[in-house]
Design an enzyme around this catalytic site. Structure first.
Site, mmCIF file in Angstrom:
data_model
loop_
_atom_site.group_PDB
_atom_site.id
_atom_site.type_symbol
_atom_site.label_atom_id
_atom_site.label_comp_id
_atom_site.label_asym_id
_atom_site.label_seq_id
_atom_site.Cartn_x
_atom_site.Cartn_y
_atom_site.Cartn_z
ATOM 1 N N SER A 153 5.639 -24.463 12.756
ATOM 2 C CA SER A 153 4.538 -24.302 11.796
ATOM 3 C C SER A 153 5.098 -24.368 10.383
ATOM 4 O O SER A 153 6.276 -24.050 10.153
ATOM 5 C CB SER A 153 3.849 -22.948 12.001
ATOM 6 N N TYR B 69 4.284 -13.937 13.258
ATOM 7 C CA TYR B 69 3.999 -15.346 13.541
ATOM 8 C C TYR B 69 4.960 -16.242 12.775
ATOM 9 O O TYR B 69 5.577 -17.157 13.339
ATOM 10 C CB TYR B 69 2.549 -15.679 13.165
ATOM 11 N N ALA C 123 7.878 -15.495 11.457
ATOM 12 C CA ALA C 123 9.249 -15.308 11.940
ATOM 13 C C ALA C 123 9.463 -16.055 13.252
ATOM 14 O O ALA C 123 10.518 -16.669 13.470
ATOM 15 C CB ALA C 123 9.540 -13.823 12.125
#
Length: 266
Positions: free
Chosen positions: A148, A161, A163
């Protein structure tokens, strides 16, 4: 937005996780349209069966599996299913993931972090662990993971999220080097804001506030993306067209990560 039917995965055997909706569904359908025999995996059985029905309706070859990508025995099972039923394994798209982290930092529990890391980071690790020996034995293969833009820098997602996705990018880089000389490629896609089941609350809230027109305003294209746009990048990385692409993380985000947009919280 999907350009399909050119046989870019003709004869290949592929596993796609998170295939019950969003990016995973778009990718599983596209891979099949491009000639791959697909094992579609998702933890929601009805959803992944629906994806399989879409593939079969287009004349594709598919098996659907309900499984937990963070459970090692389940991963071994669906990886081996491709070998047993489709005769081998050439592509794995470790796409399954969950959101999380919008809870204030002080309210986040260890258990909350562990579950996000288990699915988002341990899941891709297990896919690489169990797919790569099969691919190495034949001297080639492509593993693609969904990371992401939240894994590239701050303010694109919550703490656990972000990390977890930064971990996926590192996992891809280190795995590509761990698999030195095997012919197995490992790469990542870093989506920006894509309208999927996971991001549905963001879009629903914007529409309810009447601010839908502001969605995606922080990137140069001034819009959100759609799952098919990520699937197209995953297809490229899975295909032989990307035969010299390895250990990389590609942002597909409308240009968001080309700069450092920031909206203050206070």
């Amino acid at each position: 937005m999907t350009v399909a039917g050119k046989g870019r995965l003709s004869g290949k055997r592929a596993v796609v996780t998170g295939a019950g909706s969003g990016i995973g569904r778009a990718s599983a359908v596209l891979f099949a349209l491009e000639g791959a025999s697909v094992v579609a995996v998702d933890r929601v059985e009805d959803a992944v069966d629906e994806t399989a029905a879409m593939i079969r309706a287009n004349g594709g070859t598919v098996l659907s599996v309900a499984a937990d990508v963070g459970d090692e025995e389940s991963v071994k099972t669906f990886i081996n299913l491709s070998v047993e039923k489709h005769g081998g394994l050439d592509v794995v798209y470790a796409n399954a993931g969950i959101s999380g982290g919008l809870v204030p930092l002080g309210e986040q529990s260890v258990e909350y972090w562990l579950e996000i890391l288990r699915i988002n980071l341990i899941g891709p690790f297990l896919a690489i662990k169990h797919a790569s020996p099969i691919m190495a034995k034949q001297g080639f293969g492509s593993i693609v993971c969904t990371a992401s833009v939240a894994g590239l820098r701050a303010n694109a997602g919550g703490l656990p999220y972000s990390a977890s996705k930064a971990g996926v990018i590192s996992l891809v880089q280190t795995s590509a080097n761990e698999l030195y000389g095997t012919g197995v490629r490992v790469n990542a896609v870093c989506p920006g804001l894509i309208e999927t089941g996971m991001t549905k609350p963001i879009f629903d809230n914007a529409r309810a506030r009447g601010t839908e027109g502001k969605i995606g305003q922080l990137n140069p294209l001034k819009r959100n993306g759609v799952p098919e746009e990520i699937a197209n990048m995953a297809l490229f990385l899975a295909s032989d067209e990307a035969s010299y692409v390895n250990g990389q993380a590609f942002a597909v985000d409308g240009g968001l990560s080309s700069t450092h947009p920031f909206s203050g919280k206070r």
